[in-house]
Design an enzyme around this catalytic site. Structure first.
Site, short mmCIF file in Angstrom:
data_model
loop_
_atom_site.label_atom_id
_atom_site.label_comp_id
_atom_site.label_asym_id
_atom_site.label_seq_id
_atom_site.Cartn_x
_atom_site.Cartn_y
_atom_site.Cartn_z
N SER A 1 -6.65 -0.21 13.62
CA SER A 1 -7.39 1.05 13.52
C SER A 1 -8.18 1.36 14.79
O SER A 1 -8.73 0.47 15.43
CB SER A 1 -8.36 1.00 12.34
OG SER A 1 -9.20 2.14 12.31
N GLU B 1 -10.97 2.61 14.70
CA GLU B 1 -12.37 2.32 14.38
C GLU B 1 -12.84 1.03 15.04
O GLU B 1 -14.04 0.82 15.21
CB GLU B 1 -12.55 2.22 12.87
CG GLU B 1 -12.47 3.53 12.13
CD GLU B 1 -13.68 4.43 12.37
OE1 GLU B 1 -14.79 3.90 12.50
OE2 GLU B 1 -13.51 5.66 12.44
N GLY C 1 -0.50 5.03 -0.90
CA GLY C 1 -1.38 5.81 -0.03
C GLY C 1 -0.64 6.85 0.79
O GLY C 1 0.58 6.97 0.73
N LEU D 1 -0.18 -1.94 4.96
CA LEU D 1 -1.06 -0.77 5.04
C LEU D 1 -2.17 -0.82 4.01
O LEU D 1 -2.98 0.11 3.93
CB LEU D 1 -0.24 0.52 4.81
CG LEU D 1 1.11 0.65 5.53
CD1 LEU D 1 1.78 1.96 5.12
CD2 LEU D 1 0.92 0.58 7.03
N TYR E 1 -15.96 -1.52 8.07
CA TYR E 1 -14.51 -1.29 8.10
C TYR E 1 -13.96 -1.62 9.49
O TYR E 1 -12.93 -2.30 9.62
CB TYR E 1 -14.22 0.17 7.76
CG TYR E 1 -12.77 0.57 7.90
CD1 TYR E 1 -11.87 0.34 6.86
CD2 TYR E 1 -12.30 1.19 9.06
CE1 TYR E 1 -10.53 0.70 6.98
CE2 TYR E 1 -10.96 1.55 9.19
CZ TYR E 1 -10.08 1.31 8.15
OH TYR E 1 -8.76 1.66 8.28
N GLY F 1 0.82 -1.20 0.00
CA GLY F 1 0.00 0.00 0.00
C GLY F 1 0.86 1.25 0.00
O GLY F 1 0.54 2.24 0.66
#
Length: 324
Positions: free
Chosen positions: A125, A127, A11, A80, A150, A8
């Site tokens: 995360s 989240e 990003g 990532l 997510y 990743g």
């Protein structure tokens, strides 16, 4: 020379991490789904595109992951990649969960299969925590109660990493990063949306900025310094999980007000809240206690909330002036 593989790399975090590792003398490899067509615009923007070896990798395909590790022969892997948008995960829950959980599983299995002493960082995360009780910052021991597809996927991937560490002895760490922003954020992220619209309005655009809930609260940090914590995790003697955050929480309305204030404007004259933009379920309050990272990693956020917003506004103004 150490070799790092950043899954990743195109990003926000991948680009800043590549820049950091190159400055430390690493040979850096990076992946995207199709390296032949990806623009790697963030690497170009940081002036490091030619210094990063890029490979195509489909993280949902175990053979592709294994081939990537075999070709790059990394000492360290920073995972990532995967779907990164909370909002999009409500529209594409199956894809979000598959790309994050299966991708993480494939990576861990590939590392176990190769039986080499590869150190792995996994982007967990905040989240995963869901709502946090006001006045009490989440720690590494706070239970997960995710409120989005997510968050569910990230919570699952987090425990996969923990299980592979305990069951198979892999050196793998979860970095539980709270919100972190930079000029490299895509425009689909609400923070970039706010800054871009405010800068256009300051230049005379008659538009109004339409947002969802303004009463949600988050811990926002500066992404370029967060990637240093990722690297520090893999320099420790023992693998572990760490919360990376500033320890300071602000509402989205505070974020918006500060952005417009930087441009000499009052946000109340230009911003509307519309229920059409509300998510099906939303984290209302998020807060962190990064003490473990402060003590063990010797890492502490240094860029304040106000300075972060000034940095974002200045970068957006520069981008607009250059016609990008």
């Amino acid at each position: 020379m150490k070799r790092a593989l950043i899954c990743g790399v195109s990003g926000q975090d991948g680009a800043y991490l590549a820049q950091l590792l190159l400055s430390k003398g690493y040979q850096v490899w990076g992946t995207s789904r199709d390296a032949q067509v990806s623009s790697f615009a963030n690497l170009e923007r940081l002036g490091i595109r030619q210094d990063v070896h890029v490979l195509s990798m489909a993280q949902s395909d175990f053979r592709s992951v294994l081939d990537t590790l075999t070709r790059s022969e990394p000492d360290e892997i920073y995972f990532l990649s995967g779907q990164t948008s909370v909002g999009l995960s409500f529209d594409q829950p199956a894809e979000s969960i598959e790309s994050i959980t299966v991708g993480t599983l494939n990576l861990l299995e590939a590392v176990r299969f190769l039986n080499k002493k590869i150190r792995v960082y996994h982007a967990s995360s905040s989240e995963s925590f869901g709502d946090i009780k006001q006045g009490v910052g989440a720690t590494e021991l706070t239970p997960f109660r995710p409120r989005s597809p997510y968050g569910v996927a990230k919570a699952s991937a987090h425990w996969l990493v923990a299980n592979y560490r305990e069951a198979y002895g892999l050196f793998c760490c979860n970095g539980i990063l709270f919100n972190h922003e930079s000029p490299l954020r895509p425009t689909r992220f609400v923070t970039r949306k706010i800054v871009s619209a405010a800068c256009r309005i300051a230049l005379g655009s008659p538009e109004r900025l339409i947002l969802g809930r303004l009463d949600i609260s988050r811990d926002w940090g500066w992404a370029p310094e967060f990637v240093d914590a990722m690297w520090r995790m893999l320099t420790q003697d023992e693998p572990d999980d760490y919360i990376i955050a500033t320890g300071s929480t602000h509402s989205l309305e505070e974020f918006v007000a500060n952005v417009f204030r930087c441009l000499g404007l009052d946000h109340r004259d230009h911003v509307d809240s519309n229920a059409e933009f509300y998510r099906p379920t939303e984290i209302l309050y998020s807060a962190a206690n990064p003490e473990k990272a402060n003590q063990i990693l010797q890492w502490k956020a240094s860029v304040s909330f106000e300075q972060m917003i000034e940095n974002l506004v200045d970068a957006e103004k520069l981008t607009m002036s250059q016609g990008r």
